[in-house]
Enzyme design. Structure first.
Site, PDB file in Angstrom:
ATOM      1  N   GLY A 147      -4.511   0.988  14.146  1.00 45.46           N
ATOM      2  CA  GLY A 147      -3.333   1.119  14.887  1.00 45.46           C
ATOM      3  C   GLY A 147      -2.543  -0.148  14.962  1.00 45.46           C
ATOM      4  O   GLY A 147      -1.325   0.050  15.328  1.00 45.46           O
ATOM      5  N   ASP A 158      -5.427   2.650  10.579  1.00 49.53           N
ATOM      6  CA  ASP A 158      -6.870   2.135  10.958  1.00 49.53           C
ATOM      7  C   ASP A 158      -7.046   2.006  12.447  1.00 49.53           C
ATOM      8  O   ASP A 158      -7.062   2.935  13.317  1.00 49.53           O
ATOM      9  CB  ASP A 158      -7.152   1.279   9.846  1.00 49.53           C
ATOM     10  CG  ASP A 158      -8.437   1.186   9.783  1.00 49.53           C
ATOM     11  OD1 ASP A 158      -9.424   1.731  10.070  1.00 49.53           O
ATOM     12  OD2 ASP A 158      -8.903  -0.186   9.634  1.00 49.53           O
ATOM     13  N   GLY A 173       0.754  -1.158  -0.111  1.00 46.94           N
ATOM     14  CA  GLY A 173       0.110  -0.092  -0.149  1.00 46.94           C
ATOM     15  C   GLY A 173       0.678   1.247   0.009  1.00 46.94           C
ATOM     16  O   GLY A 173       0.389   2.482  -0.661  1.00 46.94           O
ATOM     17  N   GLU A 231       3.545   4.687   5.852  1.00 43.90           N
ATOM     18  CA  GLU A 231       2.662   3.764   5.703  1.00 43.90           C
ATOM     19  C   GLU A 231       1.280   4.480   4.756  1.00 43.90           C
ATOM     20  O   GLU A 231       1.451   5.613   4.734  1.00 43.90           O
ATOM     21  CB  GLU A 231       1.958   3.622   7.219  1.00 43.90           C
ATOM     22  CG  GLU A 231       2.063   2.262   7.776  1.00 43.90           C
ATOM     23  CD  GLU A 231       1.220   1.178   6.862  1.00 43.90           C
ATOM     24  OE1 GLU A 231       1.037   1.223   5.771  1.00 43.90           O
ATOM     25  OE2 GLU A 231       0.863  -0.050   7.648  1.00 43.90           O
ATOM     26  N   THR A 276      -1.379  -2.659  13.255  1.00 44.06           N
ATOM     27  CA  THR A 276      -0.081  -2.935  12.446  1.00 44.06           C
ATOM     28  C   THR A 276       1.153  -2.122  12.695  1.00 44.06           C
ATOM     29  O   THR A 276       2.237  -2.539  12.985  1.00 44.06           O
ATOM     30  CB  THR A 276      -0.381  -2.575  10.963  1.00 44.06           C
ATOM     31  OG1 THR A 276      -1.710  -3.407  10.603  1.00 44.06           O
ATOM     32  CG2 THR A 276       0.569  -3.230  10.095  1.00 44.06           C
ATOM     33  N   LEU A 277       0.625  -0.810  12.968  1.00 41.10           N
ATOM     34  CA  LEU A 277       2.053   0.272  13.348  1.00 41.10           C
ATOM     35  C   LEU A 277       2.615  -0.195  14.611  1.00 41.10           C
ATOM     36  O   LEU A 277       3.803   0.052  14.980  1.00 41.10           O
ATOM     37  CB  LEU A 277       1.533   1.577  13.229  1.00 41.10           C
ATOM     38  CG  LEU A 277       1.906   2.239  11.951  1.00 41.10           C
ATOM     39  CD1 LEU A 277       1.431   3.689  11.576  1.00 41.10           C
ATOM     40  CD2 LEU A 277       3.372   1.978  11.376  1.00 41.10           C
TER      41      LEU A 277
HETATM   42  P1  IMP Z   1      -4.446  -1.088  11.119  1.00 39.37           P
HETATM   43  O1  IMP Z   1      -3.709  -2.319  11.466  1.00 39.37           O
HETATM   44  O2  IMP Z   1      -5.894  -1.488  11.434  1.00 39.37           O
HETATM   45  O3  IMP Z   1      -4.011   0.274  11.430  1.00 39.37           O
HETATM   46  O4  IMP Z   1      -4.419  -1.524   9.542  1.00 39.37           O
HETATM   47  C1  IMP Z   1      -3.775  -0.965   8.559  1.00 39.37           C
HETATM   48  C2  IMP Z   1      -3.940  -1.588   7.416  1.00 39.37           C
HETATM   49  O5  IMP Z   1      -5.159  -1.956   7.141  1.00 39.37           O
HETATM   50  C3  IMP Z   1      -3.527  -0.583   6.015  1.00 39.37           C
HETATM   51  O6  IMP Z   1      -2.003  -0.706   5.943  1.00 39.37           O
HETATM   52  C4  IMP Z   1      -4.299  -1.108   4.909  1.00 39.37           C
HETATM   53  O7  IMP Z   1      -3.692  -2.111   4.310  1.00 39.37           O
HETATM   54  C5  IMP Z   1      -5.446  -1.474   5.463  1.00 39.37           C
HETATM   55  N1  IMP Z   1      -6.789  -0.596   5.524  1.00 39.37           N
HETATM   56  C6  IMP Z   1      -7.240  -0.072   6.729  1.00 39.37           C
HETATM   57  N2  IMP Z   1      -8.050   1.009   6.243  1.00 39.37           N
HETATM   58  C7  IMP Z   1      -8.192   0.880   4.925  1.00 39.37           C
HETATM   59  C8  IMP Z   1      -8.945   1.518   3.660  1.00 39.37           C
HETATM   60  O8  IMP Z   1      -9.961   2.261   3.896  1.00 39.37           O
HETATM   61  N3  IMP Z   1      -8.655   0.865   2.362  1.00 39.37           N
HETATM   62  C9  IMP Z   1      -7.743   0.086   2.191  1.00 39.37           C
HETATM   63  N4  IMP Z   1      -7.124  -0.505   3.055  1.00 39.37           N
HETATM   64  C10 IMP Z   1      -7.368  -0.044   4.481  1.00 39.37           C
HETATM   65 MG    MG Z   2      -1.644  -2.057   3.987  1.00 38.29          MG
END
Ligand code: IMP
Ligand code: MG
Length: 175
Positions: free
Chosen positions: A103, A101, A42, A97, A105-106
Site C-alpha cells: 500500500g 501490495d 504494470g 494500478e 506506493t498508492l
Molecule cells: P506496494 O507499494 O507494496 O503496494 O507495491 C505495489 C507495486 O509492487 C506494484 O505496483 C507492483 O509493481 C509491485 N508488486 C507487488 N506485488 C507484486 C506481485 O505479486 N507481482 C508483481 N509485482 C508486484
Molecule cells: Mg508496478
C-alpha cells in the site's frame, strides 16, 4: 527467464471482471468525464482494457514511479521517474494500478495527487493482496482479491519479464 508460471486467473476471467468494473465506473460517472492515470508500466495492460470498455468520455495520462528495494519486496520509498503531462486540477481522477501490495506506493501517490487539487480522486486496482498491507489505503474499485503469492502477467512483471502474458499467473519457483 525460464521459471514456470501457473494460471491463477484466466484471460477470460480477467476480461469479464474488467468489463464489470468498467460498467460500475461508467455508472458512477454518468454525465461526467474521467481522467485515468495509469501507473507505468504494470497498469498499462489493465488501463487500456478498462478504458476501452468505459461508456463515459475518458482522457488518459501516465506516471512512472519506482520504489527502491529488491525485486519482490517494496521498500515504500517512492521516486517519480515520469510525472504527468497534464494538470489534474478540477478533474475527476481515477488512479489505475496493477496491484496493491504493502500500500506504500498508492499511499504516497494519493497524497501527492490530492495536493494538486483534482475534483475527485479514486483508486482502481486490478489486484489486491490485503494480507501484505502495511499502510491502509482506501481503494474504490478492486478487480480480484488474491492471496499472498507473487504474481505475473497482464502487466505484472518479474525482472521486467512476463508482463505480456494474457492471464494472471503464479511464479512457481518463488513460492
Ligand atoms: P506496494 O507499494 O507494496 O503496494 O507495491 C505495489 C507495486 O509492487 C506494484 O505496483 C507492483 O509493481 C509491485 N508488486 C507487488 N506485488 C507484486 C506481485 O505479486 N507481482 C508483481 N509485482 C508486484
Ligand atoms: Mg508496478
Amino acid at each position: 527467464m525460464t521459471g514456470k508460471v501457473k494460471v491463477m486467473i484466466s484471460e477470460e476471467q480477467v476480461n469479464l471482471r474488467i468489463k464489470e468494473m468498467a460498467e460500475q465506473i461508467s455508472e458512477k460517472y454518468k454525465g461526467k468525464s474521467v481522467h485515468l492515470i495509469c501507473i507505468l508500466k504494470g497498469s498499462v495492460f489493465f488501463g487500456c482494457e478498462l478504458a476501452k470498455r468505459l461508456t463515459v468520455p475518458a482522457t488518459l495520462d501516465f506516471m512512472s514511479v519506482s520504489s527502491y528495494g529488491s525485486e519482490t519486496v517494496s521498500s515504500g520509498r517512492v521516486r517519480i521517474l515520469k510525472d504527468l503531462d497534464e494538470s489534474i486540477q478540477g478533474k475527476e481522477v481515477i488512479i489505475i494500478e496493477d496491484i496493491i501490495d504493502s500500500g506504500k506506493t498508492l499511499a504516497y501517490l494519493k497524497d501527492l495527487l490530492i495536493a494538486r487539487a483534482p475534483k475527485s480522486l479514486s483508486i482502481c486496482t486490478l489486484l489486491d493482496k490485503p494480507d501484505r498491507r502495511e499502510i491502509n489505503v482506501e481503494v474504490d474499485y478492486v478487480g480480484f482479491v488474491i492471496p499472498d503469492e507473487f504474481v505475473v502477467g497482464y502487466g505484472l512483471d518479474y525482472n521486467q519479464f512476463y508482463r505480456n502474458l494474457p492471464f494472471i499467473g503464479m511464479m512457481e519457483h518463488l513460492s
